[in-house]
Design an enzyme around this catalytic site. Structure first.
Site, PDB file in Angstrom:
ATOM      1  N   LYS A  12       0.822  -1.223   0.078  1.00 13.50           N
ATOM      2  CA  LYS A  12       0.036  -0.101   0.035  1.00 13.50           C
ATOM      3  C   LYS A  12       0.947   1.016   0.126  1.00 13.50           C
ATOM      4  CE  LYS A  12      -3.642   0.218   2.903  1.00 13.50           C
ATOM      5  NZ  LYS A  12      -4.864   0.702   1.993  1.00 13.50           N
ATOM      6  N   ARG A  48      -3.091   2.740   9.234  1.00 14.59           N
ATOM      7  CA  ARG A  48      -3.391   1.410   8.441  1.00 14.59           C
ATOM      8  C   ARG A  48      -2.073   0.602   8.463  1.00 14.59           C
ATOM      9  NH1 ARG A  48      -8.171   2.166   4.851  1.00 14.59           N
ATOM     10  NH2 ARG A  48      -8.299   4.409   4.816  1.00 14.59           N
ATOM     11  N   GLY A  77      -7.571  -8.194   6.074  1.00 14.46           N
ATOM     12  CA  GLY A  77      -8.281  -8.018   7.414  1.00 14.46           C
ATOM     13  C   GLY A  77      -7.664  -8.800   8.421  1.00 14.46           C
ATOM     14  N   MET A 125      -4.617  -7.455   9.965  1.00 17.04           N
ATOM     15  CA  MET A 125      -4.120  -6.764  10.866  1.00 17.04           C
ATOM     16  C   MET A 125      -4.978  -5.598  11.262  1.00 17.04           C
ATOM     17  SD  MET A 125      -0.106  -7.064   9.981  1.00 17.04           S
ATOM     18  CE  MET A 125      -0.427  -6.963   8.017  1.00 17.04           C
ATOM     19  N   ARG A 163      -3.705  -1.033  -6.900  1.00 20.06           N
ATOM     20  CA  ARG A 163      -2.999  -2.550  -7.162  1.00 20.06           C
ATOM     21  C   ARG A 163      -3.267  -3.261  -7.938  1.00 20.06           C
ATOM     22  NH1 ARG A 163      -6.210  -4.757  -1.526  1.00 20.06           N
ATOM     23  NH2 ARG A 163      -8.270  -4.302  -2.314  1.00 20.06           N
ATOM     24  N   HIS A 197     -11.834 -40.722  -4.178  1.00 26.45           N
ATOM     25  CA  HIS A 197     -12.263 -41.703  -5.305  1.00 26.45           C
ATOM     26  C   HIS A 197     -13.117 -40.793  -6.148  1.00 26.45           C
ATOM     27  CE1 HIS A 197     -14.774 -44.608  -7.671  1.00 26.45           C
ATOM     28  NE2 HIS A 197     -13.469 -45.140  -8.041  1.00 26.45           N
ATOM     29  N   SER A 214       7.516 -43.959 -13.544  1.00 29.83           N
ATOM     30  CA  SER A 214       6.297 -42.947 -13.400  1.00 29.83           C
ATOM     31  C   SER A 214       6.075 -42.920 -11.886  1.00 29.83           C
ATOM     32  CB  SER A 214       5.104 -43.371 -14.147  1.00 29.83           C
ATOM     33  OG  SER A 214       4.062 -42.726 -13.991  1.00 29.83           O
ATOM     34  N   CYS A 221       2.451 -39.468 -12.505  1.00 31.15           N
ATOM     35  CA  CYS A 221       1.048 -39.781 -12.996  1.00 31.15           C
ATOM     36  C   CYS A 221       0.132 -39.711 -11.921  1.00 31.15           C
ATOM     37  CB  CYS A 221       0.956 -41.060 -13.793  1.00 31.15           C
ATOM     38  SG  CYS A 221       1.157 -42.548 -12.751  1.00 31.15           S
ATOM     39  N   TYR A 251       8.476 -35.520 -18.277  1.00 29.07           N
ATOM     40  CA  TYR A 251       6.959 -35.161 -18.424  1.00 29.07           C
ATOM     41  C   TYR A 251       5.971 -35.435 -17.436  1.00 29.07           C
ATOM     42  CZ  TYR A 251       5.713 -40.326 -17.874  1.00 29.07           C
ATOM     43  OH  TYR A 251       5.645 -41.431 -17.544  1.00 29.07           O
TER      44      TYR A 251
END
Lengths: 919, 919
Positions: free
Chosen positions: B25, B94, B103, B105, B344, B466, B790, B857, B877
């Protein structure tokens, strides 16, 4: 390079030191020759040649000539001649590796027989039947082993046996012994035809051709499937190779002045220093083994053949003095002449091992360190277990009462009435009946029933199943995973081997062998137990105890690690201490939860709706746990006691069947529906990886708080009684330093509160179990706030290998059979995998916390090979179940001794390196 | 050292580059000042001072004087005076850290008010009610934040609000807005009394005393519990500290020529390049946020305040050009003067992120690499999912139809009729109904139902349960672990938030937010799907697709790793390929087992008594599996396809309820009893660690054999069709090189057989999954006989952490809340633990096999942060579910770009080191 080593006569080319070259059998034959002991002459082809031959398929130059010389040596020493029809030399061709691999490789006997020499043998023995039977055996073995005539599929019978069966059928007889010389003679012809038809090869009549065929076959048998599997299983390197022993045959069946036998320099069962053995007159070695005739005790030989006996006795004395260990010998008497066929270190029971080791120290034959190294630590177990009366056991076996065989999970012998649930076990035990608790598998709910039972038998589960673990900790006899029995809880019976055993029927179980026997077999407690645990026998009255105590004392003088016990109850702690435990390495507080009123409070806590409700229930538990811990502290006066905070998932404490749920509901005043819902809510797919260990303490800090309060209130109480208390709080299942920080904060705050309240200051430690791979991998972080580590290698094995201990039985046998694992990793630590993590965890941990104390409290803490590993990676102690404390003490001593030996062996090498460096 | 940085007026002491010192800020306020943009004057106290003060509790010398100068600066710039009763300067105090911690501090507004200055404010605003309301708010905040007057227990209400409620009760009004100036004035007095009573401290009337109290409180708020927890959660270092911004208050509620608003330089929802925002005239910032009055669109400002609008528009253009990114700004107009309070980087949707990034490249504002780094890869997901009609969704929220919130497990929006089992889902879907399959949890038996459903809702299970896994792979909308719903299968209903939803009732689920909504909310497929997967929209017709495709193309130009997909069916493979997958990294053959007649053959195999029976059943399966694989090979023409041999425990394929068991019994002609017994026999306590993976293939080699045969027969078939096939066989759950050797032997033998039979030669590979810690630990051995690895990081996480994926939900939330893990380790790879094993496994493996191909994988393959880790440890990969392929492609590109940036950043440092070394 030399390939052929002769033996027999008065001297040999080799010696006992050349086992690597000559194999065990060959080296000992040479050694006996050198000692002037009569062995049938022969020669050994060295193991080097085996590997060379298997690689190249060729023999080195000069071998044939050397072997010829070897044969001449045999002929010279025996006066017989290879292939001579009047006085034929027959030889055996046997394998012989560095380490005995019984039955794995091939052996060929009576080599040298052919259509001519067989007549010579018949004449010499005046026993044509024996000659032709020997001949057909030789042809049969040769056809199979050398020429490969064997069944072509699983369904085919042995083709040689088929021919024999045909003859028997024609003659309408049943036994081989009913066939006569002429029958065998005809069969020899048929066998040769079979060989020709099957292989196209004519059976070689020429003895030297027979010999080279046999030598090659023995070499090749090093790489047969059986042998490879055996080596895998027994961790024998594949490149050792086998030697081949070619040796003159001698016959113990040449009349009344012949015989054969097996003898030991001391009693292999008791260790008593007396010449022990048995023999058969006019018989071959096979006859002793086959048990067709009952052999006579060796003492009788003194009367029947006094000269032979005297010679034999002199030889056995000489051999024991020479080898400085109890020997197991085979001998044959051929027409009044004694031949020694083999000598080797004799196998022995635990009782004998200890007696022999200690006695030999007293006899100044060996030193104390050597004596300790001679003991298989596992054998000490035998000294602690109740035993079957030997005669009764023999009788039961003879009567065919052995019903099945499971895993020998808790050693000892027990007999009692079968019961199928814990409740019945307690009820009957209360009435004074001895019971065998028989379950498909056991769970924590069965613990009181297990405690009440004399023995435990389960249908499922391995050597480290719940039943096996608890049984060993309790010192109970246990046969686990006896898959052949089929239990029907509903009908209160089991079927096994086609028989039905009902509730209340007597059975006996042998935890040392896994046998399940119908009916009663009488038992008695061991002497060591009578002295140490029961105090019912004066130490001076027990020879067994005296020697046991000596060994234990010696072991303490050389060991570096100390031994603690896993014990949950004062009684277990007392026994552990009497066995020499120097502290408690693991108290599983939850094992007390099923005692008395504790379980109700525990269940009330689980069913509580909020923290307040849980605290109310915990407040009831607090004084009970305090008493639990106080009892342990009293017993362990002066030694540390590690108490683990709550570990198992909560659902383990709730009843799972409707009836018990209803009872509980009435008892604690909640609805049965709520209990059922809670059970469902707590259900887990993989409880092993679920909400347990420190995860419980993190969700419910009040549980940790209460347990730590109970620990320190108990510690203060017992301190005030004048005892020295060293409490150690252990947080289980930590995988992340932040878990330990969370729980350590709770524990430390509570400990300080209690000590302030009580106005007492004491040394205590807070540590953790390392039982999750992540803990070992991040041990540098965890060690910063841990005072000690205890490796929980049971769970660490489960997670590192991905093997559920409760389920892996299904494939672990296959795995061990296929050589994927050489040992059950739950019994002996998997050094390549789990061991790497253990070592890494110690290394990383000591980097950030050099004072870190490290031990092990998994089942491996009582396994000798694992204990040696623990020593090597630098642990401070091992902890095991009370009944394994002596084993672990011996194993820690051996680990220290072996390390010393290895470093001494390395010294000359180091010196040599230094010298070279100086140059 | 300088501690105070002034801003406002025409220049500032700091700039946007000084975020570390000034916080976000403060730095942006300074930057705006430097750009000549009007910001209310003020000063920033640097973050260094915060950490210093928190450590020492003291301010450094000279600070007070510097701050005085800062105040004089504000007074000079505003013409107001701190503490002046006629024209009082009021300031806000601030916090402002490097990264916004919204929110977390403390903030204090209207500081400088006291009994005198409040009258000045009343006069200046001609609004005594506003002045006294501001005053009481200030006293209230100050009492709470600075002086610590707050509820003393959970049960106590806020003591200030209690006083307000009393006044309202006396006046019989309900809303704060109904209180008048006089009421607030009285309350101020009462508030001061309360403070005195509670703290013994008199509320400070002196403004500079107020100021120092507020500054200290803001500093201290860096270490409040909320802030600490937030930092843990967001991986923000604890030693950064916060800056403090003291700034003149401006008021947007000073009449018709005043106002306040929030604006964006582009549309944050769509990314369209248009000035976007809303404002309220005669209002304060809180009013916009609170939604008491409806704000007006920014365009209207052009008509109402044309001069202000023109200025504001100029400023927003300037800010975007300057920052080269979309800005989110706050502004206030006080009596005709425009003040910018904040700017910002603006938060944006996935749609907007992509449009802005690509457009800015077109506008030559940024380069392509910068554009790619601006995308949160996860945001790409939004472009693939069906969406709720925005208006309808808003309406539903407004009507209170949001019933519950679960985990956003499969993004997108779905609406349909509730069904409670897979069978009903299929039945209704067959009739053309859209259904939401609602289960307590799902299992493989539910797969066909899941495929038929439009969305999946589960009561239990986490982001990688699952249901979640399968849903994401299928591209289905899924809300998982919605613990607030309670399903009653028996009564075919669920209760949630006191309401009952019955089978057939409509619900809608938002997989992006986890919301469960009653009734219908209309959905439509996304444009990208319409182009790529459906082909129902021409690429040229979709702006969204055009930009998406550009980004994807750019990403391929910089990436080092490539992306494969986890796909089990041809259709999934087709979609994956359309999304840019270059191969299949994981085909789970068992996912096909529930299709068509396969399941019967599978069950027959499981129920077979012996190998022969199993082979008979497998022979039925062979042609079906061959077709499965052929479909995949066709779709993946030219790319490799990794097919994993059977992995799950066999019990997953058997029906567990009596009814289905009976049906199966009739179908395949075995007794229901036998099926029940088999189910019981196969039951496992911890199936995750049970008889599965390669353990099945080792026990039943014929299964591996059949599957490998199916793979290679399919490969030959598709090769003959003229396509290029690259099959790769993957053996799961290997922990020991001997397991892989066993299975590799079977696979290789079978592959060679088929290729010989078919007369085809092709390149293929045989590799393994690394998903057990022991595999990584012994990777040097395993790599010797593996062509590829893998990493199955789902299971590797389960075993390394000892967390069951299905059960860990119970404690994982607690763990994340307590900061024990900062992320769900099943979503983002645990780099400290699991990551160590992954890196070790690659290192050891490449030591013995430098050609080893390595990929991943597990679900982590589609998680951007995990993908970056995979890049760092040198994988070749990543493989993920088809719908995550674009995300993974973007993540691999970003990983490569970040590595490049880091190495470029390191270069000057290296040069410096070299220079130093030269000296």
């Amino acid at each position: 390079m030399k390939f052929i080593y002769r033996f027999g006569g008065t001297k040999a080319d080799g010696s006992a030191k050349m086992k690597n070259k000559l194999g065990g059998k060959g080296a000992n034959l040479a050694e006996m020759s050198n000692l002037g002991i009569p062995v049938p002459p022969g020669f050994t082809i060295s193991t080097d040649l085996c590997m060379d031959y298997l690689k190249t398929g060729k023999y080195p130059e000069g071998l044939i000539e050397e072997a010829e010389k070897g044969l001449r040596h045999i002929e010279g020493a025996t006066g017989k001649k290879f292939g001579d029809s009047a006085n034929p030399l027959l030889v055996s061709v046997r394998s012989g590796a560095r380490i005995s691999m019984p039955g794995m490789m091939d052996t060929i006997l009576n080599l040298g027989l052919n259509d001519e020499t067989v007549e010579g043998l018949a004449a010499l023995t005046s026993n044509p039947r024996f000659a032709y039977d020997s001949y057909r055996r030789f042809v049969q073995t040769y056809g199979d082993v050398v020429l490969g005539v064997r069944p072509r599929s699983k369904d085919e019978h042995d083709p040689f046996e088929v021919l024999i069966d045909k003859v028997k059928a024609r003659k309408k007889v049943k036994l081989d012994t009913e066939l006569e010389a002429e029958d065998w003679k005809k069969l020899v012809a048929k066998f040769k035809e079979l060989i020709k038809t099957r292989t196209g090869v004519t059976f070689p009549e020429e003895p030297s051709e027979q010999l080279w065929g046999a030598i090659e076959a023995v070499f090749r048998s090093w790489d047969n499937e059986r042998a490879i599997a055996y080596r895998k299983l027994n961790r024998i390197p594949h490149d050792w190779g086998t030697a081949v022993n070619v040796q003159a045959m001698v016959f113990g069946n040449m009349g009344a002045d012949s015989g054969t036998g097996v003898a030991f320099t001391r009693d292999p069962a008791t260790g008593e220093n007396r010449f022990y053995g048995e023999y058969l007159e006019n018989a071959q070695g096979e006859d002793v083994v086959a048990g067709v005739r009952t052999p006579k005790p060796i003492a009788q030989l003194e009367r029947e053949m006094p000269v032979i006996y005297k010679k034999l006795d002199g030889i056995q004395r000489k051999l024991e003095s020479h080898y400085k260990d109890m020997q197991d010998m085979e001998f044959t008497v051929e027409r009044g002449k004694l031949w020694m066929l083999q000598t080797r270190t004799g196998k022995r029971t635990g009782f004998a091992a200890i007696r022999i080791a200690v006695d030999m120290v007293d006899e100044k034959k060996i030193g104390r360190n050597e004596a300790m190294l001679r003991i298989e630590p596992e054998q000490l177990n035998q000294l602690l277990q109740p035993v079957f009366d030997a005669g009764e056991k023999r009788k039961a076996v003879k009567e065919g009462r052995v019903l099945a065989k499971g895993l020998p999970a808790g050693p000892g012998a027990a007999t009692g009435k079968v019961v199928f649930n814990a409740h019945d076990a307690q009820e009957r035990a209360r009435k004074g009946e001895k019971v065998i608790l028989t379950r498909i598998e056991t769970s924590p709910e069965d613990i009181r029933g297990m405690a009440a039972a004399s023995g435990i038998l389960t249908q499922r589960g391995g050597m480290t199943s719940h039943a096996a673990l608890v049984a060993r900790q309790m010192g109970k006899v246990c046969v686990a995973g006896c898959e052949d029995i089929l239990i029907d809880y509903g009908k209160r019976k089991m079927t096994v081997a086609g028989k039905t055993v009902k509730e209340g029927d007597f059975i006996s179980i042998d935890g040392a062998t896994g046998e399940v026997i119908a009916g009663v077999v009488t038992t008695r407690p061991s002497e060591v137990i009578q002295v140490l645990a029961e105090g019912s026998l004066k130490p001076s009255k027990s020879d067994v105890y005296q020697r046991f105590a000596k060994l234990m004392e010696w072991s303490d003088q050389v060991t570096r690690m100390h031994v603690r016990a896993n014990a949950d109850k004062p009684e277990q702690a007392r026994i552990a201490r009497s066995f020499g435990a120097r502290g408690i390495g693991l108290c599983r507080t939850e094992h007390m939860f099923f005692e008395g009123a504790r379980i109700d409070a525990v269940r009330e806590m689980i069913l509580a709706d909020d923290e307040q409700g849980r605290r109310k229930a915990l407040a009831k538990l607090l004084p009970m746990q305090r008493e639990d811990f106080a009892g342990l502290f009293r017993q362990m006066d002066g030694f540390p006691v590690i108490i683990r905070t709550l570990d198992p998932p909560l659902h383990e404490f709730l009843p799972h069947d409707a009836k018990t749920q209803k009872e509980l509901a009435e008892k604690i005043g909640v609805s049965a529906k709520k209990i059922k819902e809670k059970v469902e809510e707590l259900h887990e797919f993989n409880p092993m990886l679920g909400h347990r260990g420190c995860r419980l303490g993190i969700t419910y800090p009040e549980i940790t708080e209460t347990q730590v309060r109970a620990i320190f209130e108990a510690a203060c109480k017992v301190t005030k009684e004048g005892k020295k208390v060293i409490p150690e709080v252990m947080i289980p299942l930590v995988g992340n330093v932040r878990e330990l920080r969370d729980q350590r904060d709770v524990a430390e705050r509570t400990a300080k509160q209690v000590l302030t309240e009580q106005g007492i200051d004491m040394h205590y430690m807070i540590g953790t179990m390392i039982e999750i791979p992540r803990a070992a991998l991040t041990s540098d972080e965890i060690a910063e706030i841990a005072d000690f580590y205890s490796y929980g290698t049971n769970d660490l094995t489960q997670t590192t290998l991905g093997f559920s201990r409760d389920d892996s039985g299904r494939f672990l046998r296959d795995y061990i059979n296929k050589g994927i694992f050489t040992d059950d990793p739950f019994q002996t630590i998997d050094q390549q995998g789990v061991g790497k993590l253990v070592a890494l965890g110690i290394e990383l941990g000591r980097e950030t916390n050099p004072k870190l104390e490290v031990g092990i409290c998994g089942e491996h803490g009582g396994d000798p090979r694992s204990v040696e590993f623990c020593h090597r990676v630098g642990m401070n102690y091992v902890s095991c179940s009370p009944f394994r404390v002596p084993i672990a003490r011996m194993a820690t001593a051996q680990a220290a001794l072996r390390e010393k030996l290895a470093s001494e062996a390395a010294k000359p090498a180091k010196k040599a390196v230094k010298k070279t460096a100086k140059k």
